[in-house]
Each structure stands twice: as structure tokens, then as C-alpha cells.
Scaffold this motif. Structure first.
Motif, short mmCIF file in Angstrom:
data_model
loop_
_atom_site.label_atom_id
_atom_site.label_comp_id
_atom_site.label_asym_id
_atom_site.label_seq_id
_atom_site.Cartn_x
_atom_site.Cartn_y
_atom_site.Cartn_z
N SER A 56 42.67 28.20 6.30
CA SER A 56 43.62 27.16 5.92
C SER A 56 44.73 27.73 5.05
N ASP A 57 45.97 27.40 5.40
CA ASP A 57 47.09 27.78 4.55
C ASP A 57 47.59 26.57 3.77
N LYS A 58 46.80 25.48 3.78
CA LYS A 58 47.24 24.26 3.11
C LYS A 58 46.29 23.81 1.99
N VAL A 59 44.98 23.94 2.25
CA VAL A 59 44.01 23.43 1.27
C VAL A 59 43.56 24.56 0.36
N LEU A 60 43.61 24.30 -0.93
CA LEU A 60 43.20 25.31 -1.92
C LEU A 60 41.70 25.18 -2.20
N THR A 61 40.96 26.24 -1.88
CA THR A 61 39.52 26.25 -2.11
C THR A 61 39.11 27.58 -2.77
N PRO A 62 39.62 27.82 -3.97
CA PRO A 62 39.36 29.12 -4.59
C PRO A 62 37.88 29.42 -4.82
N THR A 63 37.09 28.38 -5.10
CA THR A 63 35.67 28.65 -5.38
C THR A 63 34.91 28.99 -4.10
N ILE A 64 35.15 28.23 -3.05
CA ILE A 64 34.46 28.52 -1.79
C ILE A 64 34.88 29.91 -1.30
N ASP A 65 36.15 30.21 -1.46
CA ASP A 65 36.64 31.55 -1.09
C ASP A 65 35.96 32.63 -1.93
N ARG A 66 35.73 32.28 -3.19
CA ARG A 66 35.08 33.24 -4.09
C ARG A 66 33.62 33.47 -3.68
N ILE A 67 32.94 32.42 -3.28
CA ILE A 67 31.55 32.58 -2.82
C ILE A 67 31.53 33.53 -1.62
N ALA A 68 32.50 33.35 -0.72
CA ALA A 68 32.58 34.25 0.44
C ALA A 68 32.85 35.68 0.00
N ARG A 69 33.73 35.83 -0.97
CA ARG A 69 34.11 37.15 -1.45
C ARG A 69 32.94 37.84 -2.16
N GLU A 70 32.15 37.05 -2.86
CA GLU A 70 31.01 37.61 -3.60
C GLU A 70 29.72 37.57 -2.78
N GLY A 71 29.83 37.08 -1.55
CA GLY A 71 28.65 36.96 -0.71
C GLY A 71 29.02 37.09 0.76
N VAL A 72 28.48 36.18 1.57
CA VAL A 72 28.66 36.27 3.00
C VAL A 72 29.38 35.03 3.54
N LYS A 73 30.28 35.26 4.46
CA LYS A 73 30.92 34.17 5.19
C LYS A 73 30.31 34.13 6.58
N PHE A 74 29.74 33.00 6.93
CA PHE A 74 29.09 32.87 8.23
C PHE A 74 30.10 32.39 9.27
N ASN A 75 30.17 33.12 10.37
CA ASN A 75 31.05 32.70 11.46
C ASN A 75 30.31 31.92 12.54
N SER A 76 28.98 31.92 12.47
CA SER A 76 28.20 31.23 13.50
C SER A 76 27.08 30.40 12.88
N ALA A 77 27.46 29.62 11.85
CA ALA A 77 26.49 28.68 11.26
C ALA A 77 26.61 27.35 11.98
N TYR A 78 25.48 26.72 12.23
CA TYR A 78 25.48 25.46 12.97
C TYR A 78 24.76 24.37 12.19
N CYS A 79 25.30 23.15 12.27
CA CYS A 79 24.65 22.02 11.64
C CYS A 79 23.48 21.53 12.50
N GLY A 80 22.75 20.53 11.96
CA GLY A 80 21.61 19.97 12.69
C GLY A 80 22.04 19.26 13.96
N THR A 81 23.06 18.43 13.83
CA THR A 81 23.81 17.90 14.95
C THR A 81 25.08 17.32 14.37
N SER A 82 25.95 16.76 15.23
CA SER A 82 27.32 16.56 14.78
C SER A 82 27.61 15.24 14.08
#
Ligand SMILES: [Ca+2]
Length: 469
Positions: A56-82
Motif C-alpha cells: 500500500s502506498d496510501k495506508v500507513l502501517t508502521p507497526t505491522i511493517d515493523r513486525i514484518a521487518r523484525e520477523g516474517v511476512k507470509f505471502n501464502s497465509a490463508y484464513c479459515g474461510t472468507s
């Protein structure tokens, strides 16, 4: 066809069991070697494209970005259903939609949703048994008040928030629940702020022992209500877009406060923090276009395409999960229960069968688990199914509809249906879907197919729209 009760009695092939060597992850890094804390933060209806680290180039999410930076960003995580309730059921029980007791948002008058059966064993039960303090703060949606399936009966020591999903559509409610009691409110207080504050208080009060916090936040589910527009106030955007972005950034700020508290309590290294969306993006039309809410995926909430099922998720566990990594290994919400149980050094009760696999080792740099497939169902207006096996994806958009087949490796957008070209793959996916599905009379697979339709019940009204924000 096997019903749920039979399923629980049967040792079905292909179901997950805990990996050997359980217990290895339960040794924390602290001097007391305490078991790791687990914080699962669920965001309601957030879209892939509505988070900075997902593009996103519009929504500011510094903390979520930080969790990714300090950990793992999942590209194939799936919910239980939609959609909300069944997705949460999978998260709590380790079961996919072919076996779950709640497979739809089933409203109950005057407040709440269909309960899980009284004998349900949740991740909270198992962690509690393993010595954890447990709290659910946020939205429950898995059993109306006074049912057999309220948070306190489903393993949580502490609950604060909305019991009912419909009630949660309003951010300025007249009441919330705390442990079975109404907490009366003035209708002018932003419920998210109360839940965020409660989470901090609960963590502080329970920091002495291992804890499991299930923080099921209601942002950014519609209605779009927020006390102030924060950094978006002066943007030349439609008002509703400013509101939604401000909601997400406010949530992000409060997740940051939680991380700060963990650091202050010197628990950051002993805590797995996961953040995930509960289903695909929920915007539509111009708003979806503006935010690119579903990122590169086809479809949104209530779809069986990737845009409904694949969710943004990041996780941090210092010293265990390598910083700034990305993972393409698929996992789904029903993997959370065995993952948490392994982290706690616990075991499933004898005879308990689940569909999930522990992801601890994988998330911490180990090889992917041996998995047959991921499977979903949906009963919103019509019965739908999806399966992912390796890079093959099967989608059935209604009863009697032919199975669509996609190759996610070359066609993540699910644009080219290969069913006619790959009849062998289609047949194989059909067979696996049949294996994955256990009939449940509450959820007829004829739904939307001309008979057996379920009338949608109305729940309580959401709180009146706020005047401000
Ligand atoms: Ca949701």
C-alpha cells in the motif's frame, strides 16, 4: 457421508498430528525458561493492499511493517474461510471447513451467532491446560451470550468486547461484554480504544506467567467510523477512504503500544506476535480500486478465489523467527492450534483429531511440513468450495457447478481455467475435496442450488452511527 461426530471418532487418513519432538520450542529465552507467550492479533476485513508492507502506498502501517521487518511476512497465509465466524472457528479449533462446526455466519436473535458444540476443544482450552493465562479481547462471533460457546466456556479466562458480529458493525456501542456481564457505555466511546486499552491492562496484569492473547480487533470492518482522521485529514480523498485508512492506522498505533509494553516488560523475546486478516478484502467499486484492497488477487471477501482466502499475515518471535524474511509456504488458520500447542510443549488430548499442522519449525527456518492440501467451504447464499494442493487450486462457485482449476504458480490471478486442459488434475482435486468434506445437516451442500436454502436471520442492530468522525 461422515458427520462431525463420526469424524471425531474416526482416525481419518491425512489429518494432522503434532510433529515429533514437541516441547523443543517451549523453552523460552528468559532466565526462568518460561514458555513463550502467544499473541494472535486478528484484523477484521483488512485487505492485502491496505497494508504498507504488502504494497500500500496510501495506508500507513508502521507497526505491522515493523513486525514484518523484525520477523516474517507470509505471502501464502490463508484464513479459515472468507467470512468472519467460520474463519474464527477454524482458528480456534484446528479444523478446516470440511470438518468445522461453524461453516457460515449464522445469526441468532436477538444477539450473537451460532454456537460451537459444548464439547469443542479450542486452542485456548489447550493452552490453559498447559499453564497459560488466556484472554479473548475483541469480537467473538462463535456463540451467542448464554450459549454453550461463549469465550469463558471455550477456554478463555478473560473476555472483553462484542459477543455478536452484527453488534460489532457499530464502533460506538451502548454496551460491550466483560466476562458475561454488560459493560454499559455512553454510545460515544470508540469501542476499539477500549479493547486496545483492555489488552494492555490484561497483558500487564498477567505478565508473570505464560499468556495467550487472542486480540480479535474489529477494524477496519464497515461501518467506517473513527474519532479522527489522523494523518489523512488533509488528504484530497473521498471522506470514506480517509476514515478507513485512519481506522487502520489507529489500529496499527495500538498494536505498536502492545509491542512497546512487551519490550517494557522484557517479554518481547519470549513472545510470538502474529498479525493476520480474518478474510479477504471487503471494499468494492471505487474504494477497492483506490486502495487496491485485494492486491494482486482475484475476488474479495465471500469468494473462494485467492482474494477471499489469502490474507496478509506477519509474525515476530525474536531469536526464533529470522528477521526480515518472507515465506511462500502455505499455511491456514487451522494450523494455528497445533502450532500454539507445540510452542507450549503440550499435546493434543487422546483421540482429538485436527486438520492443521504445526508451523513452528517452518516459521523458524525449517522445511515446509508435509501437507496434502488446504480446503475451504463457504455457505453464503450458496455452497462453494476451494482446495489448494501444491500449486493447483480448485474452485467450485456453486452446487453443481463444474470445478475450475488454476495453476497458482504461473497464474496467481486465477485467470485461466485449466479444467478442460487438465482433466486428470481436476479429477484428483475432486477426489481430495470429497475426502475433505464431512456432511453437516446445519450446512446443506445444496444451498443456493435450488433447494435447501437457509433463510438469513436478523441479529441485533448495530449501534447508531456516530455523529463525529
Ligand atoms: Ca471479517
Amino acid at each position: 457421508m461422515m458427520n462431525r461426530r463420526d469424524f471425531l471418532r474416526t482416525t481419518a487418513a491425512g489429518l494432522g498430528t503434532l510433529a515429533a519432538g514437541a516441547g523443543a520450542w517451549a523453552q523460552g529465552s528468559g532466565a526462568d525458561g518460561r514458555k513463550p507467550n502467544i499473541v494472535f492479533i486478528l484484523s477484521d476485513d483488512i485487505g492485502w493492499g491496505e497494508i504498507g508492507c504488502y504494497g500500500s502506498d496510501k495506508v500507513l502501517t508502521p507497526t505491522i511493517d515493523r513486525i514484518a521487518r523484525e520477523g516474517v511476512k507470509f505471502n501464502s497465509a490463508y484464513c479459515g474461510t472468507s467470512v468472519c465466524a467460520p474463519s474464527r472457528c477454524a482458528l480456534m479449533t484446528g479444523l478446516h471447513m470440511g470438518h468445522a462446526s461453524v461453516r457460515a455466519n449464522r445469526e441468532i436473535q436477538p444477539e450473537g451467532q451460532m454456537p460451537m458444540p459444548a464439547d469443542t476443544v479450542t486452542v485456548a482450552h489447550l493452552l490453559k491446560r498447559a499453564g497459560y493465562k488466556t484472554a479473548c479481547i475483541g469480537k467473538w462471533g462463535l456463540g451467542k451470550p448464554d450459549s454453550v460457546s461463549t469465550p469463558d466456556k471455550m477456554g478463555f479466562d478473560h473476555f472483553f468486547g462484542y459477543n455478536c458480529q452484527r453488534h460489532a458493525h457499530g464502533y460506538y456501542p451502548n454496551y460491550l461484554w466483560r466476562n458475561g456481564q454488560h459493560v454499559e457505555l455512553d454510545g460515544k466511546t470508540y469501542s476499539h480504544d477500549l479493547m486496545a486499552a483492555e489488552a494492555l491492562t490484561w497483558v500487564r496484569d498477567n505478565a508473570a506467567s505464560p499468556f495467550f492473547l487472542y486480540l480479535a480487533l474489529t477494524i477496519p470492518h464497515a461501518r467506517y467510523e473513527v474519532p479522527d482522521l489522523g494523518p489523512y485529514a488533509d488528504k484530497d480523498w473521498p471522506e470514506v477512504n480517509k476514515k478507513m485508512a485512519a481506522m487502520i492506522t489507529r489500529m496499527d498505533r495500538d498494536i505498536g503500544r502492545l509491542l512497546d509494553l512487551l519490550a517494557e516488560l522484557k517479554l518481547a523475546d519470549d513472545t510470538l506476535v502474529i498479525f493476520a486478516g480474518d478474510n479477504g478484502a471487503a471494499t468494492s467499486g471505487k474504494m477497492l480500486e483506490f486502495f487496491n484492497s485485494n492486491g494482486p488477487w482475484r475476488g474479495i471477501k465471500r469468494s473462494m478465489y485467492e482474494g477471499g482466502l489469502r490474507v496478509p499475515a506477519v509474525a515476530r518471535w525474536p531469536g526464533k523467527i529470522k528477521p526480515a524474511t518472507t515465506s511462500d509456504v502455505p499455511w491456514a488458520f487451522w494450523d494455528f492450534l497445533p502450532t500454539a500447542v507445540e510452542m507450549a510443549g503440550a499435546k493434543l488430548p487422546d483421540g482429538m483429531k485436527i486438520d492443521g499442522l504445526s508451523m513452528v519449525s517452518t516459521w523458524c527456518g525449517g522445511p515446509p511440513p508435509k501437507r496434502d492440501y488446504l480446503y475451504w467451504e463457504l455457505y453464503e447464499g450458496k455452497f462453494q468450495q476451494a482446495i489448494r494442493l501444491g500449486d493447483w487450486k480448485g474452485v467450485r462457485t456453486g452446487p453443481g457447478k463444474p470445478l475450475e482449476v488454476y495453476d497458482l504458480k504461473s497464474d496467481g490471478e486465477e485467470a485461466k481455467n485449466l479444467a478442460a486442459e487438465k482433466p486428470d488434475v481436476a479429477a484428483m482435486l475432486e477426489a481430495k475435496m470429497k475426502e475433505a468434506h464431512a456432511d453437516d445437516p446445519n450446512f446443506p451442500t445444496t444451498l443456493g442450488g435450488g433447494k435447501g436454502g437457509v433463510k438469513k436471520a436478523k441479529g441485533p442492530k448495530a449501534a447508531a452511527p456516530a455523529k463525529k468522525g
